[in-house]
Motif scaffolding. Sequence first.
Motif, mmCIF file in Angstrom:
data_model
loop_
_atom_site.group_PDB
_atom_site.id
_atom_site.type_symbol
_atom_site.label_atom_id
_atom_site.label_comp_id
_atom_site.label_asym_id
_atom_site.label_seq_id
_atom_site.Cartn_x
_atom_site.Cartn_y
_atom_site.Cartn_z
ATOM 1 N N LEU A 178 -8.611 -14.054 -5.510
ATOM 2 C CA LEU A 178 -8.396 -12.704 -5.006
ATOM 3 C C LEU A 178 -9.158 -12.567 -3.690
ATOM 4 O O LEU A 178 -10.345 -12.866 -3.631
ATOM 5 N N THR A 179 -8.475 -12.096 -2.646
ATOM 6 C CA THR A 179 -9.108 -11.963 -1.339
ATOM 7 C C THR A 179 -9.230 -10.499 -0.936
ATOM 8 O O THR A 179 -8.639 -9.623 -1.564
ATOM 9 N N HIS A 180 -9.970 -10.273 0.133
ATOM 10 C CA HIS A 180 -10.100 -8.905 0.645
ATOM 11 C C HIS A 180 -8.742 -8.376 1.091
ATOM 12 O O HIS A 180 -8.481 -7.182 0.992
ATOM 13 N N LYS A 181 -7.863 -9.233 1.545
ATOM 14 C CA LYS A 181 -6.511 -8.809 1.944
ATOM 15 C C LYS A 181 -5.728 -8.318 0.727
ATOM 16 O O LYS A 181 -4.948 -7.379 0.825
ATOM 17 N N ASP A 182 -5.935 -8.958 -0.428
ATOM 18 C CA ASP A 182 -5.281 -8.516 -1.665
ATOM 19 C C ASP A 182 -5.753 -7.116 -2.043
ATOM 20 O O ASP A 182 -4.962 -6.271 -2.468
ATOM 21 N N VAL A 183 -7.045 -6.873 -1.882
ATOM 22 C CA VAL A 183 -7.605 -5.556 -2.193
ATOM 23 C C VAL A 183 -7.007 -4.512 -1.254
ATOM 24 O O VAL A 183 -6.548 -3.448 -1.695
ATOM 25 N N ALA A 217 -4.193 -4.618 0.406
ATOM 26 C CA ALA A 217 -2.765 -4.434 0.122
ATOM 27 C C ALA A 217 -2.564 -3.572 -1.120
ATOM 28 O O ALA A 217 -1.684 -2.707 -1.152
ATOM 29 N N ALA A 218 -3.375 -3.800 -2.140
ATOM 30 C CA ALA A 218 -3.263 -3.012 -3.365
ATOM 31 C C ALA A 218 -3.596 -1.545 -3.106
ATOM 32 O O ALA A 218 -2.928 -0.652 -3.626
ATOM 33 N N VAL A 219 -4.609 -1.291 -2.294
ATOM 34 C CA VAL A 219 -4.971 0.089 -1.950
ATOM 35 C C VAL A 219 -3.838 0.736 -1.161
ATOM 36 O O VAL A 219 -3.475 1.885 -1.408
ATOM 37 N N ALA A 220 -3.258 -0.004 -0.232
ATOM 38 C CA ALA A 220 -2.136 0.528 0.547
ATOM 39 C C ALA A 220 -0.957 0.870 -0.367
ATOM 40 O O ALA A 220 -0.188 1.790 -0.076
ATOM 41 N N ASP A 221 -0.847 0.161 -1.489
ATOM 42 C CA ASP A 221 0.218 0.425 -2.459
ATOM 43 C C ASP A 221 -0.173 1.476 -3.494
ATOM 44 O O ASP A 221 0.575 1.729 -4.426
ATOM 45 N N GLY A 222 -1.390 2.042 -3.364
ATOM 46 C CA GLY A 222 -1.788 3.138 -4.235
ATOM 47 C C GLY A 222 -2.885 2.849 -5.248
ATOM 48 O O GLY A 222 -3.239 3.726 -6.033
ATOM 49 N N ALA A 223 -3.435 1.654 -5.260
ATOM 50 C CA ALA A 223 -4.501 1.335 -6.215
ATOM 51 C C ALA A 223 -5.747 2.157 -5.923
ATOM 52 O O ALA A 223 -6.133 2.331 -4.767
ATOM 53 N N THR A 224 -6.362 2.681 -6.991
ATOM 54 C CA THR A 224 -7.580 3.468 -6.836
ATOM 55 C C THR A 224 -8.700 2.993 -7.754
ATOM 56 O O THR A 224 -9.804 3.518 -7.691
ATOM 57 N N ARG A 225 -8.408 2.017 -8.599
ATOM 58 C CA ARG A 225 -9.389 1.492 -9.557
ATOM 59 C C ARG A 225 -9.373 -0.028 -9.540
ATOM 60 O O ARG A 225 -8.344 -0.635 -9.256
ATOM 61 N N PRO A 226 -10.505 -0.642 -9.890
ATOM 62 C CA PRO A 226 -10.552 -2.103 -9.900
ATOM 63 C C PRO A 226 -9.454 -2.742 -10.760
ATOM 64 O O PRO A 226 -8.823 -3.716 -10.338
ATOM 65 N N ARG A 227 -9.187 -2.189 -11.921
ATOM 66 C CA ARG A 227 -8.161 -2.792 -12.779
ATOM 67 C C ARG A 227 -6.789 -2.783 -12.113
ATOM 68 O O ARG A 227 -5.962 -3.643 -12.359
ATOM 69 N N LYS A 234 -18.397 -6.192 -8.686
ATOM 70 C CA LYS A 234 -19.144 -5.388 -7.707
ATOM 71 C C LYS A 234 -18.522 -5.519 -6.319
ATOM 72 O O LYS A 234 -18.391 -4.537 -5.596
ATOM 73 N N GLY A 235 -18.131 -6.713 -5.949
ATOM 74 C CA GLY A 235 -17.505 -6.934 -4.654
ATOM 75 C C GLY A 235 -16.154 -6.253 -4.553
ATOM 76 O O GLY A 235 -15.810 -5.674 -3.514
ATOM 77 N N VAL A 236 -15.379 -6.303 -5.626
ATOM 78 C CA VAL A 236 -14.073 -5.648 -5.645
ATOM 79 C C VAL A 236 -14.249 -4.142 -5.507
ATOM 80 O O VAL A 236 -13.520 -3.490 -4.750
ATOM 81 N N VAL A 237 -15.213 -3.583 -6.205
ATOM 82 C CA VAL A 237 -15.473 -2.138 -6.127
ATOM 83 C C VAL A 237 -15.881 -1.752 -4.706
ATOM 84 O O VAL A 237 -15.392 -0.763 -4.156
ATOM 85 N N CYS A 238 -16.742 -2.530 -4.092
ATOM 86 C CA CYS A 238 -17.182 -2.247 -2.725
ATOM 87 C C CYS A 238 -16.007 -2.297 -1.756
ATOM 88 O O CYS A 238 -15.822 -1.392 -0.940
ATOM 89 N N LEU A 239 -15.189 -3.344 -1.842
ATOM 90 C CA LEU A 239 -14.028 -3.464 -0.962
ATOM 91 C C LEU A 239 -12.992 -2.380 -1.242
ATOM 92 O O LEU A 239 -12.333 -1.898 -0.326
ATOM 93 N N LEU A 240 -12.867 -2.006 -2.495
ATOM 94 C CA LEU A 240 -11.948 -0.935 -2.869
ATOM 95 C C LEU A 240 -12.359 0.370 -2.187
ATOM 96 O O LEU A 240 -11.538 1.062 -1.598
ATOM 97 N N ARG A 241 -13.645 0.683 -2.236
ATOM 98 C CA ARG A 241 -14.143 1.909 -1.587
ATOM 99 C C ARG A 241 -13.894 1.865 -0.083
ATOM 100 O O ARG A 241 -13.443 2.844 0.502
ATOM 101 N N GLU A 242 -14.213 0.736 0.536
ATOM 102 C CA GLU A 242 -14.020 0.606 1.974
ATOM 103 C C GLU A 242 -12.546 0.734 2.348
ATOM 104 O O GLU A 242 -12.197 1.415 3.312
ATOM 105 N N ALA A 243 -11.692 0.062 1.596
ATOM 106 C CA ALA A 243 -10.261 0.086 1.891
ATOM 107 C C ALA A 243 -9.682 1.484 1.678
ATOM 108 O O ALA A 243 -8.850 1.938 2.468
#
Length: 77
Positions: free
Chosen positions: A9-14, A16-26, A43-52
């Motif tokens: 899983l990369t930061h680009k995946d995170v 892209a998922a946020v751009a598609d509407g993801a709001t939670r790590p799962r 922890k890294g996914v949560v941090c990137l999720l917040r930033e994205a």
Amino acid sequence: MVVCSCNRLTHKDVEAAVADGATRPREIYAARNCKAQCGNCVKGVVCLLREARLKHMKKAEVPAHMVPVAADVALSA
């Protein structure tokens, strides 16, 4: 940057998922049809999720044509 080596899983995946509407790590993991395995990445996914999400929200708030160019700001100051 690789965030989760178990799932590749990369930061680009995170992002892209946020751009598609993801709001939670799962939802990030689900977008790649995987789940947290060892847990070291959470922890890294949560941090990137917040930033994205923040970046995505800022883009949605201000249309590109409304963002001042540096020259415009200097002239109005």
